[in-house]
Design a protein around this motif. Structure first.
Motif, short mmCIF file in Angstrom:
data_model
loop_
_atom_site.label_atom_id
_atom_site.label_comp_id
_atom_site.label_asym_id
_atom_site.label_seq_id
_atom_site.Cartn_x
_atom_site.Cartn_y
_atom_site.Cartn_z
N GLY A 134 0.55 -1.17 -0.02
CA GLY A 134 -0.13 -0.64 -0.07
C GLY A 134 1.14 1.85 -0.30
N GLY A 135 2.10 1.19 0.29
CA GLY A 135 3.27 2.24 0.84
C GLY A 135 3.01 2.48 -0.43
N GLY A 146 1.86 6.20 -6.62
CA GLY A 146 0.73 7.35 -7.67
C GLY A 146 0.87 8.78 -7.25
N GLY A 147 1.60 9.42 -6.45
CA GLY A 147 2.21 10.46 -5.96
C GLY A 147 3.23 11.09 -6.66
N PHE A 149 2.71 13.52 -9.51
CA PHE A 149 4.16 15.51 -9.61
C PHE A 149 4.37 15.67 -10.54
N ALA A 150 4.66 14.41 -11.76
CA ALA A 150 4.89 14.40 -12.65
C ALA A 150 4.45 14.90 -13.76
#
Length: 71
Positions: A8-9, A15-16, A20-21
């Motif tokens: 999950g981490g 995903g973050g 951001f990209a």
């Protein structure tokens, strides 16, 4: 249970980074990273450095529009 938390981490971090990209590309803020990578390429991979500047020159060139007489 630890594996689920770990996966999950990883999903949240990836995903973050993807978000951001996309945000950096959309707002035009990714040029700083491209410049940093170009400096690295200049020092360690000279052919990649030359290719980077060639691609930037190609992107900056304006396409020539032909005149109607060319038909």
């Amino acid at each position: 249970m630890a594996y689920v938390v770990f996966l999950g981490g990883v999903v949240v971090v990836l995903g973050g980074l993807t978000w951001f990209a996309a945000w950096a590309k959309r707002t035009g803020r990714g040029s700083g990273v491209a410049g940093a990578l170009a400096a690295y390429d200049e020092a360690y991979r000279t052919t990649a450095h030359k290719s980077h500047y060639e691609l930037r020159q190609q992107a900056d060139r304006k396409s020539e529009t032909g005149s109607p007489d060319d038909l």
